[in-house]
Design a protein around this motif. Structure first.
Motif, PDB file in Angstrom:
ATOM      1  N   CYS A 164      -0.295   0.748   8.597  1.00  0.00           N
ATOM      2  CA  CYS A 164       0.946   0.882   7.831  1.00  0.00           C
ATOM      3  C   CYS A 164       1.335  -0.415   7.126  1.00  0.00           C
ATOM      4  N   THR A 165       0.784  -1.542   7.508  1.00  0.00           N
ATOM      5  CA  THR A 165       1.108  -2.799   6.831  1.00  0.00           C
ATOM      6  C   THR A 165       0.300  -2.978   5.553  1.00  0.00           C
ATOM      7  N   ALA A 166      -0.814  -2.294   5.423  1.00  0.00           N
ATOM      8  CA  ALA A 166      -1.679  -2.278   4.245  1.00  0.00           C
ATOM      9  C   ALA A 166      -2.408  -3.589   3.981  1.00  0.00           C
TER      10      ALA A 166
ATOM     11  N   ALA B  57      -3.936   5.226  -3.399  1.00  0.00           N
ATOM     12  CA  ALA B  57      -2.772   6.079  -3.675  1.00  0.00           C
ATOM     13  C   ALA B  57      -1.675   5.296  -4.391  1.00  0.00           C
ATOM     14  N   VAL B  58      -1.459   4.065  -3.982  1.00  0.00           N
ATOM     15  CA  VAL B  58      -0.422   3.242  -4.630  1.00  0.00           C
ATOM     16  C   VAL B  58      -0.816   2.938  -6.071  1.00  0.00           C
ATOM     17  N   PHE B  59      -2.053   2.531  -6.297  1.00  0.00           N
ATOM     18  CA  PHE B  59      -2.472   2.199  -7.654  1.00  0.00           C
ATOM     19  C   PHE B  59      -2.558   3.433  -8.541  1.00  0.00           C
ATOM     20  N   ALA B  60      -2.868   4.590  -7.972  1.00  0.00           N
ATOM     21  CA  ALA B  60      -2.922   5.818  -8.770  1.00  0.00           C
ATOM     22  C   ALA B  60      -1.527   6.290  -9.164  1.00  0.00           C
ATOM     23  N   SER B  61      -0.536   6.054  -8.309  1.00  0.00           N
ATOM     24  CA  SER B  61       0.816   6.513  -8.615  1.00  0.00           C
ATOM     25  C   SER B  61       1.622   5.507  -9.428  1.00  0.00           C
ATOM     26  N   MET B  62       1.151   4.285  -9.568  1.00  0.00           N
ATOM     27  CA  MET B  62       1.919   3.253 -10.261  1.00  0.00           C
ATOM     28  C   MET B  62       2.201   3.586 -11.725  1.00  0.00           C
TER      29      MET B  62
ATOM     30  N   MET C 296      -4.820   4.057   1.147  1.00  0.00           N
ATOM     31  CA  MET C 296      -3.431   3.712   0.813  1.00  0.00           C
ATOM     32  C   MET C 296      -3.362   2.891  -0.472  1.00  0.00           C
ATOM     33  N   TYR C 297      -4.253   1.911  -0.628  1.00  0.00           N
ATOM     34  CA  TYR C 297      -4.284   1.129  -1.855  1.00  0.00           C
ATOM     35  C   TYR C 297      -4.563   2.032  -3.060  1.00  0.00           C
TER      36      TYR C 297
END
Length: 130
Positions: free
Chosen positions: A31-33, A81-86, A78-79
């Motif tokens: 969860c800290t990524a 998903a974050v970069f795809a949604s940015m 997780m990385y």
């Protein structure tokens, strides 16, 4: 008199124990990524260092590799998903307004201005708001 021989307890290689502990820690800190990346990499490294040529790899080392790989995979997902949604987030006017207000309170300048200073690109041209 008892002459039965019992072999002494086998000492574990400290690298196998370290590999298992780091693998478990990489799973627990997903969860800290940020932490799973070095912890997982070190877990795999220690498992490889514990292996001796001509012998089978210890079960703890194999488990350390498995848990380290799972922790790394979850972190990379997780990385991704974050970069795809940015891009979608930066096109949302409400999110952009919140981001600009937060940046102004923290740094004295809006996020759009900081982005343009850092990269020389107008954020409105790159991600026009709807």
């Amino acid at each position: 008199m008892d002459y039965r021989y019992t072999s002494p307890a086998r000492r574990r290689n400290p690298f196998t124990v370290a590999s298992l502990i780091l693998g478990i820690c990489s799973l627990l800190t997903v969860c800290t990524a940020i932490l799973p990346l070095p912890l997982g990499a070190l877990g795999i490294l220690f498992a490889v260092l514990s292996h001796r040529k001509g012998q089978r790899m210890d079960t703890m080392a194999v488990t350390g590799i498995a848990t380290s790989c799972v922790g790394l995979a979850f972190s990379l997902i997780m990385y991704g998903a974050v970069f795809a949604s940015m891009p979608n987030l930066l096109r949302d006017p409400d999110y952009r307004d919140m981001l600009n207000r937060y940046s102004e309170s923290m740094y004295g300048e809006s996020y759009d201005e900081l982005f343009e200073k850092a990269y020389g690109i107008d954020l409105d041209e790159l991600f026009p708001t709807d």
